[in-house]
Write an enzyme that holds these catalytic residues in place. Structure first.
Site, PDB file in Angstrom:
ATOM      1  N   ARG A 359       0.804  -1.227   0.000  1.00 32.54           N
ATOM      2  CA  ARG A 359       0.000   0.000   0.000  1.00 32.54           C
ATOM      3  C   ARG A 359       0.838   1.279   0.000  1.00 32.54           C
ATOM      4  O   ARG A 359       0.411   2.299  -0.533  1.00 32.54           O
ATOM      5  CB  ARG A 359      -1.000   0.004   1.164  1.00 32.54           C
ATOM      6  CG  ARG A 359      -2.044  -1.121   1.037  1.00 32.54           C
ATOM      7  CD  ARG A 359      -3.203  -0.959   2.000  1.00 32.54           C
ATOM      8  NE  ARG A 359      -4.054   0.149   1.659  1.00 32.54           N
ATOM      9  CZ  ARG A 359      -4.019   1.337   2.198  1.00 32.54           C
ATOM     10  NH1 ARG A 359      -3.154   1.581   3.178  1.00 32.54           N
ATOM     11  NH2 ARG A 359      -4.823   2.282   1.803  1.00 32.54           N
ATOM     12  N   CYS A 390      13.693  -6.429  -4.070  1.00 28.81           N
ATOM     13  CA  CYS A 390      14.650  -5.766  -4.954  1.00 28.81           C
ATOM     14  C   CYS A 390      13.971  -4.633  -5.695  1.00 28.81           C
ATOM     15  O   CYS A 390      13.668  -4.748  -6.890  1.00 28.81           O
ATOM     16  CB  CYS A 390      15.225  -6.765  -5.924  1.00 28.81           C
ATOM     17  SG  CYS A 390      16.324  -7.872  -5.088  1.00 28.81           S
ATOM     18  N   GLU A 391      13.698  -3.574  -4.994  1.00 34.04           N
ATOM     19  CA  GLU A 391      13.015  -2.440  -5.584  1.00 34.04           C
ATOM     20  C   GLU A 391      13.144  -1.256  -4.621  1.00 34.04           C
ATOM     21  O   GLU A 391      12.865  -1.400  -3.429  1.00 34.04           O
ATOM     22  CB  GLU A 391      11.538  -2.815  -5.772  1.00 34.04           C
ATOM     23  CG  GLU A 391      10.812  -1.826  -6.577  1.00 34.04           C
ATOM     24  CD  GLU A 391       9.669  -2.453  -7.391  1.00 34.04           C
ATOM     25  OE1 GLU A 391       9.820  -3.576  -7.893  1.00 34.04           O
ATOM     26  OE2 GLU A 391       8.657  -1.778  -7.501  1.00 34.04           O
TER      27      GLU A 391
END
Ligand code: LLP
Length: 461
Positions: A359, A390-391
């Protein structure tokens, strides 16, 4: 009004619920929901269970739901959304959080269930939930979903569009079964909330506008079909709404439209379903509506509009989701490390992230948190709480003031009961956390933690 685009207020940790527990920490008020409190060990407690013990027993990340608060919230709607003149029904919007355990609770507390897919329908039915109290929604129900809803004999199918009228006409004819339906209308009421969760703008994908011609084709199509019983109309104007006005406006617009339908084609609606959307407290930005007072005013307005327009509406329905489970849930994470960056931002790394709570990445949502194993210590460090995906967008809280965090600490993020577990993913092949219900000093697993083998269960080499 909540504005999910605003940065999080890091200086004010608080929560609103049916119960409010305040804990003062050197000028910082920590407001805890339901049964949540601090115990003598300086730990967070929920449902009479020590959060540190819950993490030891069930592992982290862990969704923990305060079962008592869920039941209280359900009772609040049941006890306040009442009328002497109208049959008032409360339907739980299961998209907010669904497993078989909550279906059992909804059944015990006398609520209906709003299902929006074959999966939600299957979960509800397999839990033993009474089918006649299930409302089947969706803007693009597949043929299979419509067939399932008709064969199972759900209470209401909420028809979204003309294609669905045609599909239902065929299915009811083939199966020689009747379908009890409502039509989802778009009343064009704009609610102040994040644009992704507004559902009643004129260009919304949901329902049919009351301002176009097609709506009469839909209504007439249903009335002409022997396999469908039209009971009335539905609308849902959006979610996480903290203003009362759009709800009143929706009632007025819907009642006026029902009158127009009566006058134009002589059809008298008996049911009016107003959807959900009642906002909850996530952070200091939010001042949610006090629902125990508001419900009475809402019912009063509905009664007045029905009387003034001399309508035949006998039953009114609301479909709260977030307001029932949002504040009742927390997520517990273990701190894997702290990183101070050259750029000046300090991260707390937790063992979950956007896979269990998308969210923040999706809506810029704001959450509050505490170090659950040292909850009374004063907050004097600023952090971003980041996950392990991984972001770079994998952030749970962008900016929060907490006591100096250490590897091994237990972080509790509040108000994660709605649209967290239900929107979780296996991104980066993270296994979904377990869901534990806590009440009266006991915890029970209601969804098992996924295993590594669960992750490859459907893979074929
Ligand atoms: N009824 C209908 C037809 C709905 O579409 C919804 C929510 C509800 C009831 C329940 O609304 P609530 O009382 O929970 O606000 N994923 C978003 C929320 C999407 C809501 C979709 N529809 C989020 O995480 O904020």
């Amino acid at each position: 009004m909540m504005d999910v685009m605003q940065p999080c207020s890091w200086h004010f940790l608080c929560i609103q619920a049916m119960h409010e527990n305040h804990l003062d920490m050197e000028g910082v008020a920590l407001k805890l929901f339901g049964t949540m409190k601090t115990n003598e060990l300086n730990h967070l407690e929920i449902g009479g269970c020590d959060a540190v013990e819950l993490a030891k027993e069930h592992g982290t990340p862990l969704y923990v739901m305060d079962e008592t608060l869920i039941r209280e919230n359900m009772k609040l709607f049941k006890n306040h959304f009442v009328s002497e003149k109208l049959d008032c029904r409360v339907v739980y919007a299961s998209k907010a959080f669904l497993n078989m355990a909550i279906c059992r609770i909804a059944k015990e507390e006398g609520l209906g269930i709003d299902a929006v897919s074959a999966g939600e329908l299957h979960t509800s039915i397999r839990s033993g939930f009474p089918k006649e109290n299930i409302y089947m929604h969706g803007n693009n129900k597949t043929e299979q979903e419509l067939e399932m809803a008709v064969s199972e004999g759900v209470g209401r199918i909420v028809v979204d569009n003309l294609d669905e009228v045609e599909a239902l006409a065929r299915i009811t004819e083939e199966k020689k079964l009747a379908a009890d339906v409502l039509v989802r209308l778009n009343p064009g009421v704009t609610a102040h909330t994040h644009q992704y969760i507004q559902t009643s703008k004129h260009d919304s994908k949901f329902g049919e506008s009351i301002y176009g011609r097609k709506i009469f084709e839909i209504i007439n199509g249903i009335l002409e079909c022997p396999g469908m019983n039209l009971h009335g109309f539905h609308c849902h104007i959006g979610s996480q709404i903290n203003d009362e006005d759009p709800f009143f406006e929706a009632v007025s617009v819907m009642a006026d439209f029902i009158k127009v339908v009566e006058e134009r084609i002589g059809y008298k609606a008996r049911e009016l379903n107003l959807g959900g959307g009642f906002g909850v407290y996530y952070s200091g930005e939010d001042s949610p509506i006090k629902l125990s007072d508001f419900m009475g005013r809402l019912v009063g307005h509905i009664e007045e509009k029905i009387e003034r327009n001399e309508l035949s509406v006998e039953r009114v329905i609301i479909e709260p989701g977030r307001a029932i489970v949002g504040n009742a849930g927390i997520t517990l994470y273990s701190v894997g490390g702290i990183k101070e960056t050259y750029g000046g931002k300090n991260y707390i790394f937790v063992d979950g992230g956007m896979a269990d709570n998308p969210r923040t990445a999706l809506y810029d949502a704001c959450y509050e948190a505490a170090i659950a194993n040292r909850i009374n210590e004063s907050a004097n460090e600023r952090y971003a709480i980041a996950g392990k995906c991984c972001e770079s967008g994998d952030i749970i809280i962008r900016d929060i003031e907490l006591p100096k965090a250490r590897k091994g600490d237990l972080i509790a993020v509040f108000t994660t009961g709605a649209y967290n577990y239900s929107m979780s993913s296996n991104y980066n092949r993270l296994a979904r956390p377990a869901v534990v219900f806590a009440a009266d000093g006991k915890s029970r697993v209601t969804v098992k933690r996924e295993t590594l083998d669960d992750l490859i269960r459907n893979d074929i080499i």
